[in-house]
Design a protein around this motif. Structure first.
Motif, PDB file in Angstrom:
ATOM      1  N   PHE A  94       0.831  -1.191   0.000  1.00 15.57           N
ATOM      2  CA  PHE A  94       0.000   0.000   0.000  1.00 15.57           C
ATOM      3  C   PHE A  94       0.874   1.253   0.000  1.00 15.57           C
ATOM      4  CE2 PHE A  94      -4.060  -2.011   0.994  1.00 15.57           C
ATOM      5  CZ  PHE A  94      -3.676  -3.190   1.608  1.00 15.57           C
ATOM      6  N   CYS A  95       0.565   2.167  -0.901  1.00 10.95           N
ATOM      7  CA  CYS A  95       1.201   3.476  -0.892  1.00 10.95           C
ATOM      8  C   CYS A  95       0.455   4.384   0.083  1.00 10.95           C
ATOM      9  CB  CYS A  95       1.141   4.072  -2.296  1.00 10.95           C
ATOM     10  SG  CYS A  95       1.805   5.746  -2.447  1.00 10.95           S
ATOM     11  N   THR A  96       1.202   5.202   0.804  1.00 12.66           N
ATOM     12  CA  THR A  96       0.584   6.096   1.782  1.00 12.66           C
ATOM     13  C   THR A  96       1.179   7.500   1.677  1.00 12.66           C
ATOM     14  OG1 THR A  96       2.208   5.368   3.419  1.00 12.66           O
ATOM     15  CG2 THR A  96       0.062   4.302   3.480  1.00 12.66           C
ATOM     16  N   ALA A  97       0.434   8.458   2.178  1.00 13.90           N
ATOM     17  CA  ALA A  97       0.903   9.837   2.214  1.00 13.90           C
ATOM     18  C   ALA A  97       0.523  10.468   3.551  1.00 13.90           C
ATOM     19  CB  ALA A  97       0.301  10.644   1.070  1.00 13.90           C
ATOM     20  N   LEU A  98       1.402  11.314   4.035  1.00 12.02           N
ATOM     21  CA  LEU A  98       1.206  11.972   5.318  1.00 12.02           C
ATOM     22  C   LEU A  98       1.537  13.451   5.177  1.00 12.02           C
ATOM     23  CD1 LEU A  98       0.752  11.671   8.436  1.00 12.02           C
ATOM     24  CD2 LEU A  98       3.240  11.367   8.609  1.00 12.02           C
ATOM     25  N   GLY A  99       0.629  14.286   5.603  1.00 11.37           N
ATOM     26  CA  GLY A  99       0.852  15.721   5.513  1.00 11.37           C
ATOM     27  C   GLY A  99       1.611  16.226   6.714  1.00 11.37           C
ATOM     28  N   ALA A 100       2.914  15.967   6.767  1.00 16.46           N
ATOM     29  CA  ALA A 100       3.741  16.353   7.904  1.00 16.46           C
ATOM     30  C   ALA A 100       5.105  16.821   7.409  1.00 16.46           C
ATOM     31  CB  ALA A 100       3.907  15.181   8.864  1.00 16.46           C
ATOM     32  N   LEU A 101       5.673  17.779   8.112  1.00 18.13           N
ATOM     33  CA  LEU A 101       6.991  18.286   7.740  1.00 18.13           C
ATOM     34  C   LEU A 101       8.107  17.350   8.195  1.00 18.13           C
ATOM     35  CD1 LEU A 101       6.616  22.107   8.492  1.00 18.13           C
ATOM     36  CD2 LEU A 101       6.492  20.930   6.291  1.00 18.13           C
ATOM     37  N   HIS A 102       7.812  16.501   9.175  1.00 17.50           N
ATOM     38  CA  HIS A 102       8.829  15.599   9.697  1.00 17.50           C
ATOM     39  C   HIS A 102       8.275  14.184   9.726  1.00 17.50           C
ATOM     40  CE1 HIS A 102      11.167  19.087  10.909  1.00 17.50           C
ATOM     41  NE2 HIS A 102      10.068  19.576  11.451  1.00 17.50           N
ATOM     42  N   GLY A 103       9.171  13.219   9.547  1.00 17.40           N
ATOM     43  CA  GLY A 103       8.763  11.830   9.631  1.00 17.40           C
ATOM     44  C   GLY A 103       8.196  11.289   8.329  1.00 17.40           C
ATOM     45  N   VAL A 104       7.761  10.041   8.384  1.00 19.19           N
ATOM     46  CA  VAL A 104       7.193   9.362   7.224  1.00 19.19           C
ATOM     47  C   VAL A 104       5.916   8.653   7.656  1.00 19.19           C
ATOM     48  CG1 VAL A 104       9.441   9.033   6.117  1.00 19.19           C
ATOM     49  CG2 VAL A 104       8.559   7.269   7.667  1.00 19.19           C
ATOM     50  N   PRO A 105       5.040   8.342   6.710  1.00 17.46           N
ATOM     51  CA  PRO A 105       3.823   7.618   7.091  1.00 17.46           C
ATOM     52  C   PRO A 105       4.143   6.200   7.549  1.00 17.46           C
ATOM     53  CG  PRO A 105       3.955   7.887   4.708  1.00 17.46           C
ATOM     54  CD  PRO A 105       5.059   8.697   5.286  1.00 17.46           C
ATOM     55  N   THR A 106       3.371   5.718   8.473  1.00 15.87           N
ATOM     56  CA  THR A 106       3.487   4.356   8.980  1.00 15.87           C
ATOM     57  C   THR A 106       2.110   3.709   8.905  1.00 15.87           C
ATOM     58  OG1 THR A 106       2.927   4.886  11.262  1.00 15.87           O
ATOM     59  CG2 THR A 106       5.240   5.155  10.610  1.00 15.87           C
ATOM     60  N   PRO A 107       2.040   2.389   9.125  1.00 18.48           N
ATOM     61  CA  PRO A 107       0.715   1.760   9.097  1.00 18.48           C
ATOM     62  C   PRO A 107      -0.264   2.358  10.118  1.00 18.48           C
ATOM     63  CG  PRO A 107       2.406   0.094   8.956  1.00 18.48           C
ATOM     64  CD  PRO A 107       3.106   1.391   9.246  1.00 18.48           C
ATOM     65  N   ASP A 108       0.268   2.959  11.171  1.00 15.66           N
ATOM     66  CA  ASP A 108      -0.593   3.536  12.207  1.00 15.66           C
ATOM     67  C   ASP A 108      -0.802   5.039  12.059  1.00 15.66           C
ATOM     68  OD1 ASP A 108       1.041   1.354  14.538  1.00 15.66           O
ATOM     69  OD2 ASP A 108      -0.875   1.065  13.514  1.00 15.66           O
ATOM     70  N   GLU A 109      -0.073   5.659  11.174  1.00 14.84           N
ATOM     71  CA  GLU A 109      -0.164   7.112  11.017  1.00 14.84           C
ATOM     72  C   GLU A 109       0.006   7.494   9.554  1.00 14.84           C
ATOM     73  OE1 GLU A 109       2.628   9.422  13.242  1.00 14.84           O
ATOM     74  OE2 GLU A 109       1.539  11.291  12.913  1.00 14.84           O
ATOM     75  N   TYR A 110      -1.092   7.734   8.904  1.00 15.74           N
ATOM     76  CA  TYR A 110      -1.069   8.239   7.534  1.00 15.74           C
ATOM     77  C   TYR A 110      -2.367   8.993   7.287  1.00 15.74           C
ATOM     78  CZ  TYR A 110      -4.009   4.144   6.541  1.00 15.74           C
ATOM     79  OH  TYR A 110      -5.006   3.201   6.547  1.00 15.74           O
ATOM     80  N   ASP A 111      -2.356   9.838   6.295  1.00 16.63           N
ATOM     81  CA  ASP A 111      -3.549  10.608   5.942  1.00 16.63           C
ATOM     82  C   ASP A 111      -4.293  10.009   4.746  1.00 16.63           C
ATOM     83  OD1 ASP A 111      -1.705  13.587   6.708  1.00 16.63           O
ATOM     84  OD2 ASP A 111      -3.196  12.571   7.951  1.00 16.63           O
ATOM     85  N   PHE A 112      -3.548   9.417   3.830  1.00 16.36           N
ATOM     86  CA  PHE A 112      -4.156   8.859   2.632  1.00 16.36           C
ATOM     87  C   PHE A 112      -3.470   7.535   2.288  1.00 16.36           C
ATOM     88  CE2 PHE A 112      -6.465  12.691   1.884  1.00 16.36           C
ATOM     89  CZ  PHE A 112      -5.613  13.707   2.279  1.00 16.36           C
TER      90      PHE A 112
END
Length: 123
Positions: A94-112
């Motif tokens: 699964f591709c994921t995206a996170l609207g954050a200036l720091h860090g990367v998306p994880t299975p527990d934290e992503y926006d899309f």
């Protein structure tokens, strides 16, 4: 809103390569941290790789030296190049995206998240 469509999965022999593509629409992907996670058969979601908003990669230990993530801002796409594939890499990715200036998306934290693409590695 961001829409992500995953593609490029398939069946490959151990030692082979695949390139997964995440086609992004709705907003420029350059404004997001992006990444991939996977769900193997009977397993929990597992972080694979990520790319921060400013281009810093983060790798799970099991993919170091084998997988590479990249982003093409002009095409609004994210890629996962997978080399030296192993049977244990079999999973839905699964591709994921996170609207954050720091860090990367994880299975527990992503926006899309994309819908996933199946990767099967035969021994």
């Amino acid at each position: 809103q961001l829409q992500l469509v995953d593609s490029g999965g398939g069946l490959v022999q151990a030692g082979g390569s695949l390139r997964l593509t995440c086609t992004v629409s709705g907003r420029p992907v350059s404004g997001y941290a992006v990444g991939w996670f996977r769900q193997g058969p009977g397993k929990e979601d597992e972080f694979v790789i990520g790319l921060s908003w400013n281009g810093t990669p983060t790798y799970a230990d099991f993919v170091k030296g084998r997988f590479t993530i990249s982003r093409d801002n002009a095409k609004n796409m994210v890629y996962l190049q997978m080399d030296s594939l192993k049977p244990e890499d079999t999973a839905v990715y699964f591709c994921t995206a996170l609207g954050a200036l720091h860090g990367v998306p994880t299975p527990d934290e992503y926006d899309f998240r994309g819908q996933g693409t199946q990767v099967t590695v035969s021994s």
